[in-house]
Design a protein around this motif. Structure first.
Motif, PDB file in Angstrom:
ATOM      1  N   ALA A 147      62.397  39.575  34.125  1.00 32.54           N
ATOM      2  CA  ALA A 147      60.982  39.555  35.026  1.00 32.54           C
ATOM      3  C   ALA A 147      60.313  40.381  34.838  1.00 32.54           C
ATOM      4  O   ALA A 147      60.099  40.854  35.002  1.00 32.54           O
ATOM      5  CB  ALA A 147      60.850  38.446  36.648  1.00 32.54           C
ATOM      6  N   THR A 148      58.965  40.243  34.237  1.00 37.15           N
ATOM      7  CA  THR A 148      57.917  41.785  33.990  1.00 37.15           C
ATOM      8  C   THR A 148      56.849  41.127  35.664  1.00 37.15           C
ATOM      9  O   THR A 148      56.429  40.725  36.674  1.00 37.15           O
ATOM     10  CB  THR A 148      56.552  41.532  33.224  1.00 37.15           C
ATOM     11  OG1 THR A 148      57.353  41.259  31.638  1.00 37.15           O
ATOM     12  CG2 THR A 148      56.290  43.038  33.166  1.00 37.15           C
ATOM     13  N   ALA A 149      57.665  41.967  36.467  1.00 33.72           N
ATOM     14  CA  ALA A 149      57.300  42.376  38.007  1.00 33.72           C
ATOM     15  C   ALA A 149      56.897  43.563  38.843  1.00 33.72           C
ATOM     16  O   ALA A 149      57.475  44.546  37.795  1.00 33.72           O
ATOM     17  CB  ALA A 149      58.508  41.595  39.537  1.00 33.72           C
ATOM     18  N   THR A 150      55.720  43.465  39.342  1.00 35.61           N
ATOM     19  CA  THR A 150      55.287  45.000  40.275  1.00 35.61           C
ATOM     20  C   THR A 150      54.741  44.535  41.927  1.00 35.61           C
ATOM     21  O   THR A 150      54.846  43.596  41.631  1.00 35.61           O
ATOM     22  CB  THR A 150      54.111  45.401  38.890  1.00 35.61           C
ATOM     23  OG1 THR A 150      52.594  44.154  40.035  1.00 35.61           O
ATOM     24  CG2 THR A 150      54.560  45.549  38.383  1.00 35.61           C
ATOM     25  N   GLY A 151      54.683  45.905  42.209  1.00 36.13           N
ATOM     26  CA  GLY A 151      54.722  45.412  43.389  1.00 36.13           C
ATOM     27  C   GLY A 151      53.689  45.829  44.960  1.00 36.13           C
ATOM     28  O   GLY A 151      53.541  47.564  43.741  1.00 36.13           O
ATOM     29  N   SER A 152      53.307  45.728  45.622  1.00 38.54           N
ATOM     30  CA  SER A 152      52.959  46.863  46.676  1.00 38.54           C
ATOM     31  C   SER A 152      52.545  46.301  47.756  1.00 38.54           C
ATOM     32  O   SER A 152      53.143  44.880  47.900  1.00 38.54           O
ATOM     33  CB  SER A 152      51.538  46.736  45.917  1.00 38.54           C
ATOM     34  OG  SER A 152      50.491  45.677  46.194  1.00 38.54           O
ATOM     35  N   VAL A 153      52.222  46.925  48.681  1.00 29.35           N
ATOM     36  CA  VAL A 153      52.056  46.824  50.005  1.00 29.35           C
ATOM     37  C   VAL A 153      51.105  46.065  51.242  1.00 29.35           C
ATOM     38  O   VAL A 153      49.649  47.036  50.488  1.00 29.35           O
ATOM     39  CB  VAL A 153      53.243  47.929  51.186  1.00 29.35           C
ATOM     40  CG1 VAL A 153      52.571  47.164  52.756  1.00 29.35           C
ATOM     41  CG2 VAL A 153      54.431  48.205  50.721  1.00 29.35           C
ATOM     42  N   GLY A 154      50.749  45.544  51.106  1.00 29.69           N
ATOM     43  CA  GLY A 154      48.952  44.753  51.505  1.00 29.69           C
ATOM     44  C   GLY A 154      49.173  45.413  53.790  1.00 29.69           C
ATOM     45  O   GLY A 154      49.602  46.356  53.585  1.00 29.69           O
ATOM     46  N   SER A 155      47.857  44.841  53.883  1.00 30.07           N
ATOM     47  CA  SER A 155      47.170  45.188  55.248  1.00 30.07           C
ATOM     48  C   SER A 155      48.045  44.375  55.923  1.00 30.07           C
ATOM     49  O   SER A 155      49.233  43.379  55.945  1.00 30.07           O
ATOM     50  CB  SER A 155      45.694  44.974  55.455  1.00 30.07           C
ATOM     51  OG  SER A 155      45.709  44.202  54.788  1.00 30.07           O
TER      52      SER A 155
END
Length: 220
Positions: A147-155
């Motif tokens: 899968a083409t996936a990225t990520g980040s951390v939210g508030s």
């Protein structure tokens, strides 16, 4: 913006207002020398100013929970935005995402899970590290399955995390992944309803079981 940052901001605002009111009071007392009724009026004005100062951070926070100008896609490929509780079992979450993904690009946002003793322990670094580890495991599992996936951390606010992400990720659909109700940290009532009110993009919610603490520790 985290809870501790909002708390510090409120303290700074109130301290500045209090200092300004004290200075004004000294000027009024030594220069103008008003009658007792004038001091009553000054006290009322001071109370109103301090009250507005306490409400200012809340008003600012409300303005953050909005996606006034969502990002626009530069390619025709569909995009799925996932907002996931960091306690969700990443393997089950990955299966859930792939079942809905199709040929879409996915971006996984994991908001901070703030503990009940957050203001006592001030352990935001640990909370952020936990959210980041959960996000990285989920993204890695998705990438392992092509899968083409990225990520980040939210508030520490899931709705704020969603609208912030929509400002940079042109999603066609939003998926809220939460643990079972009795385990959920996101105790805000009508989370799904409020999320749908913030965007025209379709928003759905799925319940993903939490990973047992022992299994989570073994995976690290």
């Amino acid at each position: 913006m985290s809870q501790i940052e909002r708390h510090r901001g409120t303290v700074v605002i109130l301290a500045a207002l209090a200092a300004a009111l004290v200075a004004s009071g000294l000027i009024v007392g030594f220069v103008i020398k008003p009658p007792p009724l004038g001091w009553v009026g000054f006290a009322i004005v001071a109370a109103v100013v301090l009250g507005l100062g306490m409400l200012a951070p809340l008003a600012f926070e409300r303005t953050r929970v909005s996606a006034l100008r969502p990002a626009e896609a530069t390619t025709p490929q569909r995009r799925l935005l996932v907002i996931a509780d960091p306690n969700c079992d990443e393997s089950v979450l990955c299966d859930t995402i792939l079942a809905r993904l199709g040929d879409a690009i996915v971006h996984v946002v994991v908001p901070l899970r703030v503990s009940r003793l957050h203001f006592v322990t001030d352990d935001e670094d640990r909370e952020r590290r936990k959210a980041r580890e959960s996000m990285l495991r989920t993204v890695a599992l998705l990438q392992q399955r092509a899968a083409t996936a990225t990520g980040s951390v939210g508030s520490d606010k899931p709705l704020e995390s969603m609208t912030d992400a929509l400002g940079s990720f042109p999603a066609a659909q939003v998926l809220l992944a939460t643990p079972p109700e009795e385990e959920s940290y996101w105790l805000e009532d009508r989370l799904l309803t409020k999320a749908r009110a913030l965007t025209r993009i379709p928003v759905t919610q799925v319940v993903v079981p939490s990973m047992p603490p022992r299994a989570r520790n073994d995976s690290q």
